[in-house]
Design a protein around this motif. Structure first.
Motif, short mmCIF file in Angstrom:
data_model
loop_
_atom_site.label_atom_id
_atom_site.label_comp_id
_atom_site.label_asym_id
_atom_site.label_seq_id
_atom_site.Cartn_x
_atom_site.Cartn_y
_atom_site.Cartn_z
N VAL A 32 1.68 13.91 -7.24
CA VAL A 32 0.85 12.48 -7.29
C VAL A 32 -0.26 13.61 -6.39
O VAL A 32 0.47 14.39 -5.00
N ALA A 33 -1.32 13.74 -6.36
CA ALA A 33 -2.12 13.55 -5.90
C ALA A 33 -2.14 13.26 -4.45
O ALA A 33 -1.98 11.40 -3.84
N PRO A 34 -3.17 13.63 -3.40
CA PRO A 34 -3.54 13.14 -2.38
C PRO A 34 -4.10 11.80 -2.46
O PRO A 34 -5.20 12.26 -3.31
N GLY A 35 -3.70 10.12 -1.45
CA GLY A 35 -4.95 9.19 -1.61
C GLY A 35 -4.25 8.11 -1.48
O GLY A 35 -3.18 8.72 -0.88
N TYR A 36 -4.94 7.29 -1.51
CA TYR A 36 -4.58 5.89 -1.29
C TYR A 36 -3.83 4.81 -2.96
O TYR A 36 -5.00 5.00 -3.36
N GLU B 93 -2.60 -0.27 -8.85
CA GLU B 93 -3.82 -0.41 -9.44
C GLU B 93 -4.23 1.22 -10.77
O GLU B 93 -4.95 1.38 -12.23
N ASP B 94 -2.83 2.16 -10.34
CA ASP B 94 -2.89 3.56 -10.36
C ASP B 94 -1.71 3.35 -11.85
O ASP B 94 -0.43 3.45 -10.52
N GLU B 95 -1.97 3.51 -12.66
CA GLU B 95 -0.55 3.36 -13.35
C GLU B 95 0.31 4.44 -13.37
O GLU B 95 1.48 4.20 -13.56
N SER B 96 -0.11 5.81 -12.98
CA SER B 96 0.93 6.80 -12.53
C SER B 96 1.33 7.36 -11.74
O SER B 96 2.45 8.05 -11.45
N ILE B 97 1.32 6.00 -11.11
CA ILE B 97 2.42 6.03 -9.59
C ILE B 97 3.34 4.93 -10.55
O ILE B 97 3.46 3.71 -11.14
N ARG C 90 1.02 -1.10 -0.29
CA ARG C 90 -0.09 -0.20 0.28
C ARG C 90 0.70 1.05 -0.06
O ARG C 90 1.81 1.04 0.64
N LEU C 91 0.89 2.49 -0.30
CA LEU C 91 0.82 3.95 -0.91
C LEU C 91 0.62 4.33 -0.57
O LEU C 91 -0.56 4.85 -1.24
N PHE C 92 0.31 5.63 0.73
CA PHE C 92 -0.10 6.56 1.04
C PHE C 92 0.54 7.95 0.51
O PHE C 92 2.13 7.83 1.14
N ILE C 93 -0.26 8.74 0.48
CA ILE C 93 -0.25 9.98 0.11
C ILE C 93 -0.72 10.42 1.22
O ILE C 93 -1.79 11.09 0.44
N ILE C 94 0.18 11.39 1.42
CA ILE C 94 -0.86 12.31 2.60
C ILE C 94 -0.06 13.81 3.40
O ILE C 94 0.62 13.91 2.46
#
Length: 481
Positions: free
Chosen positions: A465-469, A435-439, A12-16
């Motif tokens: 990258v926008a904040p999110g999960y 799941e998000d290929e922008s990562i 899991r990668l969190f941008i917070i």
């Protein structure tokens, strides 16, 4: 055990923009510095423990498992002195005691059960017990306000009374009761193709009393028995192979003894049927030896040969063992669950992987501790019994992300360490899928030469990258499958 191609669903990668703390279940205790909670361990994590008093009985014994084909939920079928208990272990940190099926007559130290399709078949050493049949799909519709439920059996087979053990031929829909007062304690075969109307199919007193067995349709290297239904029997003083294709005319293929026979107890074929691992329940006491597992060459069923007597270096009595793919899972009473790999079994070697000792205060050769284990859940979780203490849900740490979650704030990059603790020979391949290929996620190595091994997963350009999960999966595969 998950297959090598199963995803590591841990990433899991969190941008917070602020810190978030995640608590851990009070039941769950990772194996750290040789301890998992109160229990000595190596590379096996405790997921949960249920004390014996929850089941209102003086002992536990065997355990088996069932996975619902409808919901995918995982259930443990637990042998208890006065009942069979049913637990939902889908969330292994929080197992749910759903209900129980009372013993048919009186209590017994010995209770055993096996599963074919959606039914479990239960026997016990209790006088007049017979075989109980229970439809496991009944566990699927229970509500929280009614559990634990006291069930009644869906059917009962009374062709025998007390019975030591039961063996399932899942492909051909037969169960084999062994250690009954019929057929001199040998094979008592029941057709359960219609589970609610079990029918006597045959039996055999040949080879004498049978303590435990494994039955399967043979696909191994011995061409003489291709496609035959084979029973591998552990008959107290010898290992007996039967051809049980014709239930009314069971034939003995071979009967073999080995050095220092105490009590021929139990064993299991390797997946390719080339080899077999067995145990002896009293050799440690009778011959004052340390715990041993016996490796057999089974490529000629008419003449099985011992390859090696493996000294495990412990002092406990060994009990039930099972093999899944290239891993061996032994319940060895006072030293608990012991796990080995079988990559060099053809050379007479089993390699220790890890353990979880359910009885921390003793390693002596005594008849208490871990009776059995069930290692066949797709989740890789293992159900283990401690006969006078507790029921355990465990997880071997074959693959590990040191940080399962990474939280990033005002950073351009982050990383996760990936460890493989299992042995593999040949090339091991790694792949990451977000799941998000922008990562921007890249592995330090796309492959390694065997394992154990270490790899690093790097994340870059996180400032944009926008904040999110952002969940993802790491896939690890071996060239051997």
């Amino acid at each position: 055990m998950p297959s090598l191609s199963s995803p590591m669903k841990l990433l899991r990668l969190f941008i917070i923009s602020s810190t978030l703390l995640v608590g851990q279940s009070a039941y769950s205790q990772p194996c750290e510095d040789g301890q998992s909670g109160d229990y000595p361990c190596q590379l096996v994590d405790q997921l949960s423990v249920i004390p014996l008093f929850n089941f209102q009985a003086p002992n536990l014994n065997d355990v088996w498992g069932w996975t619902s084909p409808t919901t995918g939920k995982e259930y443990a079928v637990l042998g208890v002195e006065n009942k069979t208990a049913f637990l939902d272990v889908t969330s292994p940190e929080f197992p749910i005691y759903l209900g129980f099926l009372p013993t048919a007559t009186i209590g017994s130290l010995w209770r055993d059960m096996k599963v074919i399709d959606n039914f479990t078949y239960i026997v016990a050493e209790a006088e007049g017990h017979g075989m109980q049949v229970f439809d496991l799909t009944r566990l699927e519709s229970l509500t929280a306000d009614e559990i634990p439920v006291e069930f009644e059996p869906d059917a009962t087979y009374n062709g025998f009374g007390n019975c030591h053990n039961i063996v399932a031929d899942t492909s051909n829909k037969f169960v084999y009761a062994v250690g009954t007062q019929t057929f001199a304690g040998g094979l008592h075969i029941v057709d359960v193709s219609n589970p609610l109307e079990p029918v006597f199919a045959g039996g055999s007193a040949g080879g004498g009393y049978c303590h435990d067995a494994q039955v399967l349709t043979y696909t191994g290297p011995d061409q003489d028995y291709q496609g035959k239904e084979i029973c591998l029997g552990f008959n107290a003083d010898q290992v007996v192979l039967y051809d049980v294709t014709n239930k009314s005319d069971v034939e003995i293929i071979s009967a073999t003894v080995y050095e220092d026979v105490g009590y021929v107890h139990q064993g299991w074929f390797t997946d390719d049927l080339n080899y077999m691992i067995s145990n002896d329940e009293t050799d440690e006491l009778d011959f004052e030896i340390t715990t041993r597992s016996i490796i057999w060459d089974m490529q000629d069923l008419d003449d099985p040969q011992v390859i090696e007597y493996v000294d495990l270096g412990t002092t406990s009595i060994d009990h039930n063992l099972y093999i899944d793919k290239d891993m061996l899972y032994e319940s060895n009473y006072t030293t608990g669950l012991r796990i080995f790999d079988l990559l060099q079994v053809d050379q007479g070697h089993i390699e220790p992987f890890g353990y979880y000792d359910v009885l921390p205060f003793s390693d002596n050769p005594l008849f208490f501790g871990s009776w059995s284990n069930y290692p066949y859940f797709e989740s890789g979780n293992i159900a283990v019994t401690n006969m006078y203490g507790s029921f355990h849900m465990l997880k071997p740490r074959y693959f590990e992300l040191i940080d399962r979650e990474v939280r990033v704030c005002d950073q351009e990059s982050a990383s996760m360490d990936i460890l493989i603790h299992r042995r593999f020979f040949g090339t091991v391949n790694y792949e990451v899928q977000m799941e998000d290929e922008s990562i921007d996620a890249q592995l330090m190595e796309s492959s390694s030469d065997g394992a154990p091994a270490v790899n690093i997963l790097n994340f870059a350009n996180l400032g944009s990258v926008a904040p999110g999960y952002y969940p993802g999966e790491v896939f690890i595969t071996s060239e051997e499958g």
